[in-house]
Design a protein around this motif. Structure first.
Motif, PDB file in Angstrom:
ATOM      1  N   UNK A  54       0.802  -1.213   0.000  1.00 53.88           N
ATOM      2  CA  UNK A  54       0.000   0.000   0.000  1.00 53.88           C
ATOM      3  C   UNK A  54       0.838   1.268   0.000  1.00 53.88           C
ATOM      4  N   UNK A  55       1.867   1.298   0.827  1.00 53.82           N
ATOM      5  CA  UNK A  55       2.623   2.536   1.023  1.00 53.82           C
ATOM      6  C   UNK A  55       3.937   2.210   1.720  1.00 53.82           C
ATOM      7  N   UNK A  56       4.679   3.257   2.032  1.00 55.86           N
ATOM      8  CA  UNK A  56       5.926   3.140   2.783  1.00 55.86           C
ATOM      9  C   UNK A  56       5.754   3.805   4.147  1.00 55.86           C
ATOM     10  N   UNK A  57       6.355   3.197   5.166  1.00 57.55           N
ATOM     11  CA  UNK A  57       6.311   3.742   6.522  1.00 57.55           C
ATOM     12  C   UNK A  57       7.713   4.202   6.912  1.00 57.55           C
ATOM     13  N   UNK A  58       7.858   5.500   7.191  1.00 51.77           N
ATOM     14  CA  UNK A  58       9.143   6.040   7.640  1.00 51.77           C
ATOM     15  C   UNK A  58       9.234   5.998   9.164  1.00 51.77           C
ATOM     16  N   UNK A  59      10.442   5.849   9.666  1.00 49.57           N
ATOM     17  CA  UNK A  59      10.685   5.852  11.107  1.00 49.57           C
ATOM     18  C   UNK A  59      11.472   7.107  11.468  1.00 49.57           C
ATOM     19  N   UNK A  60      10.945   7.894  12.424  1.00 48.62           N
ATOM     20  CA  UNK A  60      11.556   9.157  12.823  1.00 48.62           C
ATOM     21  C   UNK A  60      12.004   9.096  14.282  1.00 48.62           C
ATOM     22  N   UNK A  61      13.161   9.704  14.574  1.00 54.27           N
ATOM     23  CA  UNK A  61      13.547   9.952  15.960  1.00 54.27           C
ATOM     24  C   UNK A  61      13.048  11.347  16.306  1.00 54.27           C
ATOM     25  N   UNK A  62      12.290  11.443  17.385  1.00 53.69           N
ATOM     26  CA  UNK A  62      11.632  12.703  17.733  1.00 53.69           C
ATOM     27  C   UNK A  62      11.765  12.977  19.228  1.00 53.69           C
ATOM     28  N   UNK A  63      11.467  14.222  19.573  1.00 49.64           N
ATOM     29  CA  UNK A  63      11.415  14.627  20.979  1.00 49.64           C
ATOM     30  C   UNK A  63      10.593  15.900  21.075  1.00 49.64           C
ATOM     31  N   UNK A  64      10.182  16.255  22.273  1.00 54.25           N
ATOM     32  CA  UNK A  64       9.427  17.494  22.466  1.00 54.25           C
ATOM     33  C   UNK A  64      10.374  18.688  22.393  1.00 54.25           C
ATOM     34  N   UNK A  65       9.875  19.853  21.962  1.00 53.37           N
ATOM     35  CA  UNK A  65      10.716  21.058  21.946  1.00 53.37           C
ATOM     36  C   UNK A  65      11.288  21.378  23.334  1.00 53.37           C
ATOM     37  N   UNK A  66      10.491  21.152  24.371  1.00 53.80           N
ATOM     38  CA  UNK A  66      10.949  21.445  25.733  1.00 53.80           C
ATOM     39  C   UNK A  66      12.162  20.591  26.099  1.00 53.80           C
TER      40      UNK A  66
END
Length: 297
Positions: A160-172
């Protein structure tokens, strides 16, 4: 051995396709099944029905004439059964069992199912959301959604599609501890972890060039992706999450994406159904609707 009616259906679809593989995808069967049906039909007719090369097929003049006759006969048979189905009024009623990962199910699958249920209120959707391995055959699942590898010959699968994996965090959190400049920097920063329900261990983080990183100390861990997402938004740690959980929060600037230069190759998103017998119209309706909606996430 295929019955002759089914053989004609396969032949007519192949006559409208560029290859046996394309015909197989349209019919939800294997390319080998298409090849066998065509060869058997050619044997019965005593004529070559297709010119073939390694990439394409082209129906012969004899095949074109035969296809016109076959389509007329099939249409007459279809009309017979469609009239019976209309009289019964039950072709789109009944239960459809669906299995999907929890996070994707809540975020992407549920809106598509609610939209379909509004148009077809007679459908009975039986949804199983689980990140554990589901035995779709034993549990009689009609349609499944899977992220990752899909190499099980028991199923008809469609990417169906591609799933990307992101490393994230809150701005704070980033304001307090800074941004990681490398994967190794994660060892010195607060992180969260998602627990694999099948093993009880944390899922490793994946990066480009097949690199993995495993959190050794976490500030928060859970087997529930939505619980982890809440912890991330509240600044408990950096995390690696799929794009369908991150995108809205990134647009709203509630999360910040980091380590973009080492993000992994996207994972495949599949929809599948068990390869068994005829497909009821209600299941085909749901399957086709999900293909349409989830291919344009």
């Amino acid at each position: 051995m295929l019955n002759r009616l089914e053989m004609l259906r396969i032949f007519c679809t192949a006559a409208e396709s560029r290859s046996f593989k394309e015909a197989a995808n349209r019919l939800g069967i294997s390319p080998q099944a298409v090849t066998r049906a065509v060869k058997e039909l050619e044997r019965l007719q005593g004529e070559l029905l297709f010119h073939r090369n390694t990439r394409h097929i082209q129906v012969t003049l004899v095949g074109e004439k035969f296809a016109l006759i076959a389509k007329e006969r099939l249409h007459a048979v279809d009309e017979l059964f469609q009239t019976s189905a209309r009289d019964s009024g039950n072709e789109l009623q009944g239960r459809v069992r669906i299995a999907a990962p929890v996070g994707f199910g809540h975020k992407c699958l549920m809106p598509a199912l609610m939209e379909l249920s509004t148009v077809h209120p007679q459908l009975d959707i039986d949804l199983t959301l689980s990140d554990e391995r589901v035995d779709v055959v034993d549990e009689k699942i009609d349609i499944g959604i899977r992220i990752g590898f899909m190499r099980d010959s028991r199923f008809i699968a469609r990417q169906l599609a591609k799933i990307n994996m992101y490393v994230v965090a809150s701005p704070d959190l980033i304001n307090r501890v800074g941004r990681p400049a490398s994967i190794e920097d994660l060892n010195h920063l607060p992180v969260t972890g998602l627990v694999d329900r099948n093993t009880g261990k944390l899922w490793p983080w994946i990066f480009s060039m097949d690199r993995q990183w495993m959190p050794s100390i976490t500030r928060f861990r859970s087997a529930d992706a939505e619980a982890e997402l809440m912890a991330i938004q509240n600044g408990l740690g950096f995390a690696q999450i799929p794009d369908f959980l991150a995108q809205d929060l990134l647009r709203q600037e509630k999360l910040v994406r980091v380590l973009e230069e080492v993000e992994p190759v996207p994972w495949d998103l599949y929809i599948y159904r068990p390869q068994r017998g005829p497909v009821p119209q209600r299941i085909r309706l749901v399957f086709d609707h999900l293909v349409s909606r989830l291919s344009v996430r």
